[in-house]
Design an enzyme around this catalytic site. Structure first.
Site, short mmCIF file in Angstrom:
data_model
loop_
_atom_site.label_atom_id
_atom_site.label_comp_id
_atom_site.label_asym_id
_atom_site.label_seq_id
_atom_site.Cartn_x
_atom_site.Cartn_y
_atom_site.Cartn_z
N LYS A 130 0.81 -1.23 0.00
CA LYS A 130 0.00 0.00 0.00
C LYS A 130 0.84 1.28 0.00
O LYS A 130 0.43 2.31 -0.53
CB LYS A 130 -0.94 0.01 1.20
CG LYS A 130 -2.13 -0.92 1.09
CD LYS A 130 -3.16 -0.39 0.13
CE LYS A 130 -4.45 -1.19 0.18
NZ LYS A 130 -5.48 -0.64 -0.72
N SER B 9 0.95 -9.90 -0.70
CA SER B 9 0.75 -8.45 -0.70
C SER B 9 0.95 -7.76 0.64
O SER B 9 1.12 -6.54 0.69
CB SER B 9 -0.66 -8.12 -1.23
OG SER B 9 -1.64 -8.74 -0.42
#
Length: 391
Positions: free
Chosen positions: A39, A291
């Site tokens: 992110k 991720s």
């Protein structure tokens, strides 16, 4: 890519998962990225592209997790004021982590949608720039650096599997990869509980998933972004789903076999590959993007326990025995004969489901292999000990 805020993380070939899947499995370790998630890439890209005036005014974002930390960290690197709006029930650990990067945290709203509405209000009233979680060109461009790094490290790629929440990571990755090599397949992986992108593509319009529960809160997005939806329709080859059971097993295997800690959403793409390995073509180069790695420690403990149970190395039993001295010792002696380790014992005499004159014993047992459970059950049957396996 904003060098001041992002590190290039490794792409490694996993011998363990390559053998399991009969393919060359490569892991992109975004769980080792700064702030523990991809992110920060999108957040840093958008923030570094702001005008000088916008930087002076500061930024605001709504998030309960990884996006919050990414925005806070990128803001601190650019010496900017940052406000993060989080739901009132946000994890104390995530709140503390976000504050540690210098952000002003406001707890407002009972869920993400309510926090997001408040963040929009803060942006309007205070003149701050809102940093969205996924649906913005700069955010998507930043996430796309993941795809560029993969191409730098591996020349021959057949497929890339990417977790999908709002769609920023896969949209950016797919654009980057397809622009360099259109033959590479890019496949998105959603939770079976929140297949909002898969359903939207199927229906040809944005769909809203109202109800669902998944351990993978990082991809539990009710509705995909409008921009990411259009890009995924154009560039992504397929969107598939995976269940929580597969995710938990994969998290456990990553920890035990590869010493890699991921959050549930971070393990989703690899979980799909493993659980569907019998349907995959063999001997391909397949990349799984892990991720994120920001997982709650209590949840991690549950994952370990459930992983042990799924792999047949821990069982839980309920045993009913006569309520008299020595009965529990006899049971323990039988377990010892099977060379089985007792993890936990709960002795219950008072619950309403326990008959008078008897006691119930809940046992958690650690096994070296599945054969030990067969030996143990034979012992119970031999001595006519009543038992029930607890899932």
């Amino acid at each position: 890519m904003p060098k001041s805020s992002i590190r290039k993380v490794d792409l490694i070939r996993s011998n363990t998962f390559s053998e399991i899947c009969c393919n060359n499995i490569f892991l992109k370790l975004e769980c080792y990225q700064k702030t523990g998630s991809f992110k920060v890439r999108g957040a840093a890209t958008m923030i570094e592209r702001l005008s000088d005036q916008e930087k002076r005014n500061g930024v605001v974002a709504a998030s309960a997790g990884n996006h919050a930390q990414g925005v806070a960290y990128a803001s601190s690197m650019n010496k900017m004021a940052c406000t993060i709006v989080m739901p009132k029930n946000a994890s104390p650990a995530k709140i503390a982590a976000t504050k540690s990067y210098g952000a002003n945290v406001i707890l407002e709203g009972n869920n993400y949608d309510e926090s997001s509405d408040y963040a929009y209000k803060v942006a309007r009233l205070e003149g701050k720039t809102l940093i969205p979680a996924f649906d913005h060109p700069d955010i998507i461009a930043g996430q796309g650096t993941v795809g560029l790094e993969i191409l730098e490290d591996l020349r021959e790629i057949d497929e890339i599997y990417v977790p999908i929440g709002g769609g920023g990571l896969i949209a950016g990755t797919a654009i980057a990869v397809k622009s360099m090599n259109p033959k590479i397949k890019v496949i998105g992986v959603e939770s079976v509980a929140y297949p909002s992108m898969k359903q939207s593509i199927k229906m040809g319009k944005i769909c809203n998933i109202q109800n669902g529960y998944t351990i993978a809160d990082g991809i539990s997005v009710k509705s995909p972004g409008r921009l990411t939806f259009e890009l995924i329709k154009k560039y992504v080859d397929d969107v598939v789903v995976v269940d929580d059971l597969s995710i938990v097993k994969t998290m456990f295997l990553l920890m035990e076999r590869s010493k890699i800690v991921t959050e549930p959403a971070g393990a989703a793409s690899l979980a799909y590959i493993i659980s569907n390995r019998q349907h995959l073509s063999k001997h391909k180069n397949i990349v799984s993007i892990l991720s994120g790695g920001n997982v709650d420690m209590y949840l991690l403990g549950q994952v370990v326990a459930k992983g042990l149970m799924q792999t047949g190395r821990m069982i839980k039993l309920f045993i009913e025995l006569r309520d008299r001295p020595g009965e529990l010792k006899n049971i323990v002696d039988e377990i010892a004969k099977a060379n089985v380790n007792i993890v936990e014992v709960v002795h219950d005499r008072l619950s309403s489901n326990i008959s008078a004159g008897t006691a119930g014993v809940y046992l958690s047992l650690e096994l070296e292999n599945r054969e030990q459970s067969h030996v143990l059950i034979k012992l119970f049957d031999k001595h006519k000990i009543k038992y029930k396996l607890i899932e």
